[in-house]
Write an enzyme that holds these catalytic residues in place. Structure first.
Site, PDB file in Angstrom:
ATOM      1  N   SER A  87       6.271   3.310  13.192  1.00  0.00           N
ATOM      2  CA  SER A  87       4.840   3.531  13.400  1.00  0.00           C
ATOM      3  C   SER A  87       4.597   4.282  14.694  1.00  0.00           C
ATOM      4  CB  SER A  87       4.166   2.158  13.479  1.00  0.00           C
ATOM      5  OG  SER A  87       2.880   2.268  14.010  1.00  0.00           O
ATOM      6  N   ALA A  88       3.495   4.998  14.744  1.00  0.00           N
ATOM      7  CA  ALA A  88       3.083   5.663  15.981  1.00  0.00           C
ATOM      8  C   ALA A  88       2.794   4.652  17.083  1.00  0.00           C
ATOM      9  CB  ALA A  88       1.844   6.510  15.729  1.00  0.00           C
ATOM     10  N   THR A  89       2.683   3.379  16.704  1.00  0.00           N
ATOM     11  CA  THR A  89       2.452   2.342  17.709  1.00  0.00           C
ATOM     12  C   THR A  89       3.600   2.293  18.727  1.00  0.00           C
ATOM     13  OG1 THR A  89       1.726   0.051  17.970  1.00  0.00           O
ATOM     14  CG2 THR A  89       3.489   0.408  16.411  1.00  0.00           C
TER      15      THR A  89
ATOM     16  N   TYR B 261       3.519  -6.873  17.092  1.00  0.00           N
ATOM     17  CA  TYR B 261       3.806  -6.040  15.915  1.00  0.00           C
ATOM     18  C   TYR B 261       4.553  -4.783  16.349  1.00  0.00           C
ATOM     19  CZ  TYR B 261       3.014  -2.344  12.512  1.00  0.00           C
ATOM     20  OH  TYR B 261       3.194  -1.279  11.672  1.00  0.00           O
TER      21      TYR B 261
ATOM     22  N   ARG C  19      -7.780   9.677  15.920  1.00  0.00           N
ATOM     23  CA  ARG C  19      -6.494   9.341  15.286  1.00  0.00           C
ATOM     24  C   ARG C  19      -6.081  10.464  14.342  1.00  0.00           C
ATOM     25  NH1 ARG C  19      -7.140   6.213  18.662  1.00  0.00           N
ATOM     26  NH2 ARG C  19      -6.959   3.937  18.641  1.00  0.00           N
TER      27      ARG C  19
ATOM     28  N   LYS D  90       2.029  -6.498   9.258  1.00  0.00           N
ATOM     29  CA  LYS D  90       1.554  -5.300   9.979  1.00  0.00           C
ATOM     30  C   LYS D  90       0.219  -5.442  10.715  1.00  0.00           C
ATOM     31  CE  LYS D  90      -1.056  -3.415   6.151  1.00  0.00           C
ATOM     32  NZ  LYS D  90      -1.555  -2.253   5.448  1.00  0.00           N
TER      33      LYS D  90
ATOM     34  N   PHE E 239       1.579   7.906  11.264  1.00  0.00           N
ATOM     35  CA  PHE E 239       0.327   7.856  12.017  1.00  0.00           C
ATOM     36  C   PHE E 239      -0.666   7.016  11.192  1.00  0.00           C
ATOM     37  CE2 PHE E 239       0.955   9.950  16.057  1.00  0.00           C
ATOM     38  CZ  PHE E 239       2.314  10.193  15.924  1.00  0.00           C
TER      39      PHE E 239
ATOM     40  N   LYS F  79       8.613  -3.175  15.723  1.00  0.00           N
ATOM     41  CA  LYS F  79       9.005  -1.823  15.282  1.00  0.00           C
ATOM     42  C   LYS F  79       9.980  -1.208  16.287  1.00  0.00           C
ATOM     43  CE  LYS F  79       6.597  -1.628  11.513  1.00  0.00           C
ATOM     44  NZ  LYS F  79       7.290  -1.780  10.237  1.00  0.00           N
TER      45      LYS F  79
ATOM     46  N   ASP G  47      -6.882  -0.706  22.194  1.00  0.00           N
ATOM     47  CA  ASP G  47      -7.061   0.623  21.591  1.00  0.00           C
ATOM     48  C   ASP G  47      -6.862   1.738  22.617  1.00  0.00           C
ATOM     49  OD1 ASP G  47      -7.493  -0.054  18.996  1.00  0.00           O
ATOM     50  OD2 ASP G  47      -9.643   0.356  18.971  1.00  0.00           O
TER      51      ASP G  47
ATOM     52  N   TYR H  86       0.821  -1.219   0.000  1.00  0.00           N
ATOM     53  CA  TYR H  86       0.000   0.000   0.000  1.00  0.00           C
ATOM     54  C   TYR H  86       0.859   1.275   0.000  1.00  0.00           C
ATOM     55  CZ  TYR H  86      -3.208   3.504   2.032  1.00  0.00           C
ATOM     56  OH  TYR H  86      -3.923   4.639   2.309  1.00  0.00           O
TER      57      TYR H  86
HETATM   58  P1  NAD Z   1       1.509  -3.684   3.053  1.00  0.00           P
HETATM   59  O1  NAD Z   1       1.243  -5.015   3.672  1.00  0.00           O
HETATM   60  O2  NAD Z   1       0.545  -3.194   2.027  1.00  0.00           O
HETATM   61  O3  NAD Z   1       2.966  -3.661   2.406  1.00  0.00           O
HETATM   62  C1  NAD Z   1       4.033  -4.391   2.957  1.00  0.00           C
HETATM   63  C2  NAD Z   1       4.663  -5.192   1.826  1.00  0.00           C
HETATM   64  O4  NAD Z   1       5.756  -5.946   2.345  1.00  0.00           O
HETATM   65  C3  NAD Z   1       3.696  -6.186   1.181  1.00  0.00           C
HETATM   66  O5  NAD Z   1       3.682  -5.974  -0.217  1.00  0.00           O
HETATM   67  C4  NAD Z   1       4.276  -7.559   1.528  1.00  0.00           C
HETATM   68  O6  NAD Z   1       4.049  -8.491   0.498  1.00  0.00           O
HETATM   69  C5  NAD Z   1       5.748  -7.246   1.738  1.00  0.00           C
HETATM   70  N1  NAD Z   1       6.468  -8.147   2.656  1.00  0.00           N
HETATM   71  C6  NAD Z   1       6.137  -8.505   3.913  1.00  0.00           C
HETATM   72  N2  NAD Z   1       7.073  -9.327   4.424  1.00  0.00           N
HETATM   73  C7  NAD Z   1       8.042  -9.475   3.467  1.00  0.00           C
HETATM   74  C8  NAD Z   1       9.259 -10.199   3.403  1.00  0.00           C
HETATM   75  N3  NAD Z   1       9.676 -10.982   4.399  1.00  0.00           N
HETATM   76  N4  NAD Z   1       9.985 -10.110   2.281  1.00  0.00           N
HETATM   77  C9  NAD Z   1       9.580  -9.357   1.227  1.00  0.00           C
HETATM   78  N5  NAD Z   1       8.428  -8.666   1.235  1.00  0.00           N
HETATM   79  C10 NAD Z   1       7.661  -8.723   2.340  1.00  0.00           C
HETATM   80  O7  NAD Z   1       1.647  -2.641   4.250  1.00  0.00           O
HETATM   81  P2  NAD Z   1       1.712  -1.048   4.227  1.00  0.00           P
HETATM   82  O8  NAD Z   1       0.482  -0.535   4.867  1.00  0.00           O
HETATM   83  O9  NAD Z   1       2.108  -0.573   2.906  1.00  0.00           O
HETATM   84  O10 NAD Z   1       2.884  -0.832   5.282  1.00  0.00           O
HETATM   85  C11 NAD Z   1       4.230  -0.661   4.873  1.00  0.00           C
HETATM   86  C12 NAD Z   1       5.097  -0.522   6.122  1.00  0.00           C
HETATM   87  O11 NAD Z   1       4.623   0.580   6.896  1.00  0.00           O
HETATM   88  C13 NAD Z   1       5.061  -1.739   7.036  1.00  0.00           C
HETATM   89  O12 NAD Z   1       6.350  -1.933   7.571  1.00  0.00           O
HETATM   90  C14 NAD Z   1       4.101  -1.317   8.133  1.00  0.00           C
HETATM   91  O13 NAD Z   1       4.368  -1.968   9.342  1.00  0.00           O
HETATM   92  C15 NAD Z   1       4.385   0.179   8.230  1.00  0.00           C
HETATM   93  N6  NAD Z   1       3.252   0.954   8.781  1.00  0.00           N
HETATM   94  C16 NAD Z   1       2.027   0.858   8.192  1.00  0.00           C
HETATM   95  C17 NAD Z   1       0.949   1.568   8.733  1.00  0.00           C
HETATM   96  C18 NAD Z   1      -0.431   1.475   8.128  1.00  0.00           C
HETATM   97  O14 NAD Z   1      -1.403   1.860   8.794  1.00  0.00           O
HETATM   98  N7  NAD Z   1      -0.586   1.004   6.886  1.00  0.00           N
HETATM   99  C19 NAD Z   1       1.139   2.383   9.869  1.00  0.00           C
HETATM  100  C20 NAD Z   1       2.408   2.444  10.433  1.00  0.00           C
HETATM  101  C21 NAD Z   1       3.469   1.731   9.877  1.00  0.00           C
HETATM  102  N1  UFG Z   2     -12.140   1.338  14.368  1.00  0.00           N
HETATM  103  C1  UFG Z   2     -13.500   1.070  14.460  1.00  0.00           C
HETATM  104  N2  UFG Z   2     -13.997   0.054  13.711  1.00  0.00           N
HETATM  105  C2  UFG Z   2     -13.226  -0.712  12.889  1.00  0.00           C
HETATM  106  C3  UFG Z   2     -11.843  -0.430  12.796  1.00  0.00           C
HETATM  107  C4  UFG Z   2     -11.331   0.603  13.561  1.00  0.00           C
HETATM  108  O1  UFG Z   2     -14.222   1.739  15.198  1.00  0.00           O
HETATM  109  O2  UFG Z   2     -13.747  -1.646  12.246  1.00  0.00           O
HETATM  110  C5  UFG Z   2     -11.592   2.456  15.159  1.00  0.00           C
HETATM  111  C6  UFG Z   2     -10.521   2.053  16.141  1.00  0.00           C
HETATM  112  O3  UFG Z   2     -11.116   1.671  17.370  1.00  0.00           O
HETATM  113  C7  UFG Z   2      -9.689   3.347  16.230  1.00  0.00           C
HETATM  114  C8  UFG Z   2      -9.793   3.920  14.823  1.00  0.00           C
HETATM  115  O4  UFG Z   2     -10.952   3.327  14.245  1.00  0.00           O
HETATM  116  O5  UFG Z   2     -10.288   4.239  17.132  1.00  0.00           O
HETATM  117  C9  UFG Z   2      -8.595   3.616  13.948  1.00  0.00           C
HETATM  118  O6  UFG Z   2      -8.355   2.207  13.949  1.00  0.00           O
HETATM  119  P1  UFG Z   2      -7.348   1.515  12.911  1.00  0.00           P
HETATM  120  O7  UFG Z   2      -7.397   0.054  13.170  1.00  0.00           O
HETATM  121  O8  UFG Z   2      -7.637   1.981  11.538  1.00  0.00           O
HETATM  122  O9  UFG Z   2      -5.945   2.144  13.306  1.00  0.00           O
HETATM  123  P2  UFG Z   2      -5.137   2.117  14.691  1.00  0.00           P
HETATM  124  O10 UFG Z   2      -4.936   3.529  15.116  1.00  0.00           O
HETATM  125  O11 UFG Z   2      -5.746   1.197  15.663  1.00  0.00           O
HETATM  126  O12 UFG Z   2      -3.766   1.474  14.224  1.00  0.00           O
HETATM  127  C10 UFG Z   2      -3.113   1.854  13.001  1.00  0.00           C
HETATM  128  C11 UFG Z   2      -2.306   0.681  12.465  1.00  0.00           C
HETATM  129  C12 UFG Z   2      -1.191   0.358  13.415  1.00  0.00           C
HETATM  130  C13 UFG Z   2      -0.361   1.599  13.627  1.00  0.00           C
HETATM  131  C14 UFG Z   2      -1.237   2.731  14.143  1.00  0.00           C
HETATM  132  C15 UFG Z   2      -0.463   3.993  14.311  1.00  0.00           C
HETATM  133  O13 UFG Z   2      -3.139  -0.470  12.314  1.00  0.00           O
HETATM  134  O14 UFG Z   2      -0.385  -0.634  12.864  1.00  0.00           O
HETATM  135  O15 UFG Z   2      -2.293   2.959  13.222  1.00  0.00           O
HETATM  136  O16 UFG Z   2       0.184   4.318  13.148  1.00  0.00           O
HETATM  137  F1  UFG Z   2       0.582   1.339  14.525  1.00  0.00           F
END
Ligand code: NAD
Ligand code: UFG
Length: 330
Positions: A124-126, A148, A230, A84, A177, A152, A293, A11
């Protein structure tokens, strides 16, 4: 010189590839496709006119990673690849630690063996756990509540230790975030397998009629309307943040930046904005709080603005419109 993008078909990675190609950079993508599809590369080509060179390789395959560095002159790595899903990480901690941590160790070892010392890491903000206050600054205490998040935090520490030991390395830790939204073309976006965990892909699937209603996890938080708050950031702003982060790679050592808008937004704000912008009703039910949460999480994004000259510019309307534009074409 090329930039290696691990997780580049995912993504955030795919949007970042588009941003970098449009800025004239040469990109090489490495992904094992465990959570993305190879067709994404064709979509990147449709958008930019360039199909990046691709290696279907798992970061756990050390020989495969080595080959990528042997066959290319890589100057810098943007490291997205990782698992993730928070809930899945609780059920499968070993898979998460192995994939995310061992994958990163393999990558960094091969970087060093091939004189590549510049790395941007997707954190991540996590890593702020349950913050004592908001907005969250980069110097706030770190903790985690699930495996997870622990991956990080550990990877951040590993990269900090690496930079102390080897002064040739320059590492940027980007703490994202909540990225939502999609490219304006509607060709790439967030397309999780199965039932989405995150709010926006769940909302778009309710809008499409794939899921019957949204569960709002709790309306008794100490927030303005009782639902979780958020910092939602447009994925295109996030992608631009990676380009801006290249600036920080000119200095050795570790730099850390929050990538967020600085604005908090509730679950009900998202629902209402989505409905209003797209003209679609989102049926929802108030459900129990989701374990783990927190009430509020939003960034102080000043550091990235001052030091990198980067600031998120897109609003919630654009995020909701583009997320729906992607889902309805998917
Ligand atoms: P995503 O799952 O869409 O993309 C991650 C990609 O990594 C995927 O295409 C997957 O196939 C690939 N992958 C996973 N493990 C692998 C491995 N061992 N070798 C090669 N490829 C591998 O996720 P995203 O949302 O694009 O997230 C990208 C990064 O950002 C991740 O590290 C995630 O933890 C971090 N992140 C995401 C969010 C979010 O909300 N999407 C928030 C904070 C941090
Ligand atoms: N929520 C709902 N219903 C749902 C899904 C989510 O009410 O079906 C609420 C959650 O309770 C939260 C908000 O929507 O209040 C956002 O939830 P997300 O699951 O979309 O996101 P989070 O903030 O829980 O976590 C995300 C990523 C984590 C990352 C974090 C901070 O999933 O990996 O953002 O970057 F660490």
């Amino acid at each position: 010189m090329s930039i290696l993008v691990t997780g580049g078909t995912g993504y955030i990675g795919s949007h970042t590839c588009v941003e970098f190609i449009e800025k004239g950079q040469e990109i090489i993508v490495l992904d094992n496709l465990c959570n993305s599809k190879v067709e994404v590369l064709d979509h990147i080509k449709t958008i930019t006119g360039i199909k990046p060179k691709f290696y279907e390789i798992d970061l756990l395959d050390r020989e495969g990673v080595k080959r990528v560095f042997e066959e290319n002159d890589i100057d810098c790595v943007i490291h997205f690849a990782g698992l993730k899903a928070v809930g899945e990480s609780v059920a499968k901690p070993m898979e998460y630690y192995r994939n995310n941590i061992v994958g990163t160790l393999n990558l960094v070892d091969e970087m060093r063996a091939h004189n590549c010392f510049k790395l941007v890491f997707s954190s991540s903000a996590t890593v702020y756990g349950k913050p004592a206050s908001v907005p969250i600054r980069e110097d706030f205490p770190l903790s985690t509540t699930n495996p997870y998040g622990t991956t990080k935090l550990y990877i951040e520490q590993i990269l900090k230790d690496l930079c102390v030991a080897d002064k040739r390395f320059s590492v940027v830790l980007l703490r994202y975030f909540n990225p939502i939204g999609a490219h304006d073309s509607g060709l790439i976006g967030d397309n999780p397998n199965g039932i989405p965990n995150n709010l926006m892909p769940y909302v778009t699937r309710v809008a499409k009629g794939i899921l019957p209603h949204l569960n709002v996890f709790g309306n008794d938080y100490e927030t303005e309307d009782g639902t979780g708050v958020r910092d939602y950031i447009h994925v295109l702003d996030l992608a631009a943040g990676h380009y801006a982060a290249l600036k920080a790679l000119s200095e050795p050592g570790v730099s850390i930046y929050n990538l967020g808008t600085g604005n908090g937004c509730s679950v009900l704000d998202i629902i209402h904005t989505f409905e209003c912008v797209n003209g679609i009703k989102i049926p929802y039910c108030i459900a129990e709080r989701r374990p783990g949460d927190i009430a509020e999480c939003y960034a102080d994004a000043t550091k990235a603005e001052v030091e990198l000259g980067w600031k998120a510019t897109r609003g919630l309307d654009e995020m909701c419109a583009s997320a729906w534009n992607f889902e309805k074409n998917a």
